[in-house]
Design an enzyme around this catalytic site. Sequence first.
Site, PDB file in Angstrom:
ATOM      1  N   CYS A 213     -39.996 106.267 -49.755  1.00 40.22           N
ATOM      2  CA  CYS A 213     -41.255 106.968 -49.548  1.00 40.22           C
ATOM      3  C   CYS A 213     -42.188 106.157 -48.645  1.00 40.22           C
ATOM      4  O   CYS A 213     -41.936 106.067 -47.456  1.00 40.22           O
ATOM      5  CB  CYS A 213     -41.876 107.320 -50.891  1.00 40.22           C
ATOM      6  SG  CYS A 213     -42.880 108.807 -50.797  1.00 40.22           S
TER       7      CYS A 213
ATOM      8  N   HIS B 116     -37.559 110.049 -53.712  1.00 37.89           N
ATOM      9  CA  HIS B 116     -37.396 108.990 -54.712  1.00 37.89           C
ATOM     10  C   HIS B 116     -36.020 109.076 -55.377  1.00 37.89           C
ATOM     11  O   HIS B 116     -35.898 109.662 -56.459  1.00 37.89           O
ATOM     12  CB  HIS B 116     -38.496 109.093 -55.768  1.00 37.89           C
ATOM     13  CG  HIS B 116     -39.843 108.729 -55.235  1.00 37.89           C
ATOM     14  ND1 HIS B 116     -40.296 107.433 -55.194  1.00 37.89           N
ATOM     15  CD2 HIS B 116     -40.817 109.482 -54.680  1.00 37.89           C
ATOM     16  CE1 HIS B 116     -41.497 107.401 -54.651  1.00 37.89           C
ATOM     17  NE2 HIS B 116     -41.833 108.645 -54.326  1.00 37.89           N
TER      18      HIS B 116
ATOM     19  N   GLU C 282     -34.450 106.906 -56.943  1.00 31.37           N
ATOM     20  CA  GLU C 282     -34.393 106.150 -58.207  1.00 31.37           C
ATOM     21  C   GLU C 282     -34.580 107.052 -59.426  1.00 31.37           C
ATOM     22  O   GLU C 282     -34.114 106.732 -60.518  1.00 31.37           O
ATOM     23  CB  GLU C 282     -35.441 105.025 -58.201  1.00 31.37           C
ATOM     24  CG  GLU C 282     -36.919 105.441 -58.320  1.00 31.37           C
ATOM     25  CD  GLU C 282     -37.568 105.808 -56.992  1.00 31.37           C
ATOM     26  OE1 GLU C 282     -36.838 106.097 -56.024  1.00 31.37           O
ATOM     27  OE2 GLU C 282     -38.816 105.816 -56.928  1.00 31.37           O
TER      28      GLU C 282
END
EC number: 6.3.4.2
Length: 548
Positions: free
Chosen positions: A380, A520, A522
């Site tokens: 990001c 994102h 993750e």
Amino acid sequence: MARFIFITGGVVSSLGKGLASAALGALLQARGYTVRLRKLDPYLNVDPGTMSPFEHGEVFVTDDGAETDLDLGHYERFTGVAARSTDSISSGRVYSNVLEKERRGDYLGKTIQVIPHVTNEIKDFIKIGEDEVDFMLCEIGGTVGDIEGLPFFEAIRQFAQDKDRGQCIFMHLTLLPFIKASGELKTKPTQHSVKELRSIGLAPDILVCRSEGPIPQKEREKLALFCNVRAGSVIAAQDLKSIYEAPLAYHREGMDQAVLDAFGISPAPKPDLSRWEDVVDRTHNTDGTVNVAIVGKYTQLEDAYKSIAEALTHGGMANRVKVEIEWIDAEIFEREDHGPLLERFNAILVPGGFGERGTEGKIKAAQFAREKDIPYLGICLGMQMAVIEAARNMANLGDAGSEEFDHEAKDARRYTPVVYHLKEWVQGNHKVTRKSSDDKGGTMRLGAYDAVLTKGSRVAEIYGTTAIEERHRHRYEVDIRFREQLEEKGLIFSGMSPDGRLPEIVEVKDHPWFVGVQFHPELKSKPFAPHPLFADFVRAAKEQSRLV
Ligand code: GLN
């Protein structure tokens, strides 16, 4: 119709209620049940989207675009069940719903009270989707006795009354402090906490007791007797080396058995724990260590980047290496030379973030990784900084910058906005529009969006597909108008939104591993299914560690 498990906390906060709930969810799945986990937070923010990561840790984003508590991240990592916006609620949201209904006249002139209007709103929330799963696990944030928590405790008390007998159970998580001087584990705080619960009409069926070491039989019996639970329902939750040991450790302690017993489910289906045995094996039987620097802003509080730390751990599991993370405050590079600080790392990650502070340091970290052939993952803001770096140092746009920072600058600087404020985009098949003056809460490009990857690119190879869906949380975008200029110099736009307008992924050509992503990744990584980008990033770091 689901069975409900309500998880409350006592004695002190931060005992790992979220983790215990998530691990219990995983254990019920291992016995063949379907589960959904929910978080009810007593704070007055409408959602955690506007809370500083310093205050409350990371904001976890769901596919359907809700900004939620980081515990939902634990739930997903342990169960693989994608959280929804209807899995997280706060007092702020409850009151805002109630007040909205009151203004609309829905209550037909009644006096609005905590009981029944607020408690009904909470009960309605708990019920959403109750027919979809075997077990609904609802965690109440905070600790028993908190003023804000009272309506939630009252609501779950009523809820269990409304349901058939045996359809709801209560699990209470507490702390057994060890007093060194007398060499004793103390049960009194737990007794008091249960007393507090009982005074508001809740009697726990299961006690989960955090302690540094094992709980002797004598203390278990005492707890059972004084807290009115069965001896087999006192579950010891000892400190663990890795959170991923929790399902197996709680299973050994009999947590899932105690839960099934409390519901009267007999015979209990046998568990298949092979998934967790493999995860624990990969955690402990590793072949070396890789060092990863996370150059960010909220580095004093690890919870601020919780999902990133976990995703790196999962990447380590995929490669059987231990990932050692060092948190570096990007601002340091504005005072000190970054070279000596960064050269000992096998990989550099620049995470997401908001605001200008520290961004020049992040740009330096991206430049260092690019020039020194160190694996780099920019997430990001970390991608946006990599693009600014490439624009400045590869494409000769010395004044490249982001619109995010110009309103913070005192003098109206002149710069080339390679990252701009997006005001209009497409989600599914409808258009979303924003104004600069919109509220700060929930106005970003949020939730799951599709992206199309270029055939033959590094990322297409890593994902093993050219069509992906990832979660977003940002206001600004890399400007597509600079694509040609940057690609000519070696920064490839290898992932785009389906309409071709929004850059989703950039990668540096002829670099061992340099990837920036606007989303994102993750948030979707799991220990038993590491995210491909993190798995490959750690693989590259492992390769790099063999070279030095
Ligand atoms: N501040 C940037 C934006 O809003 C990046 C956000 C993030 O990293 N999550 O676009």
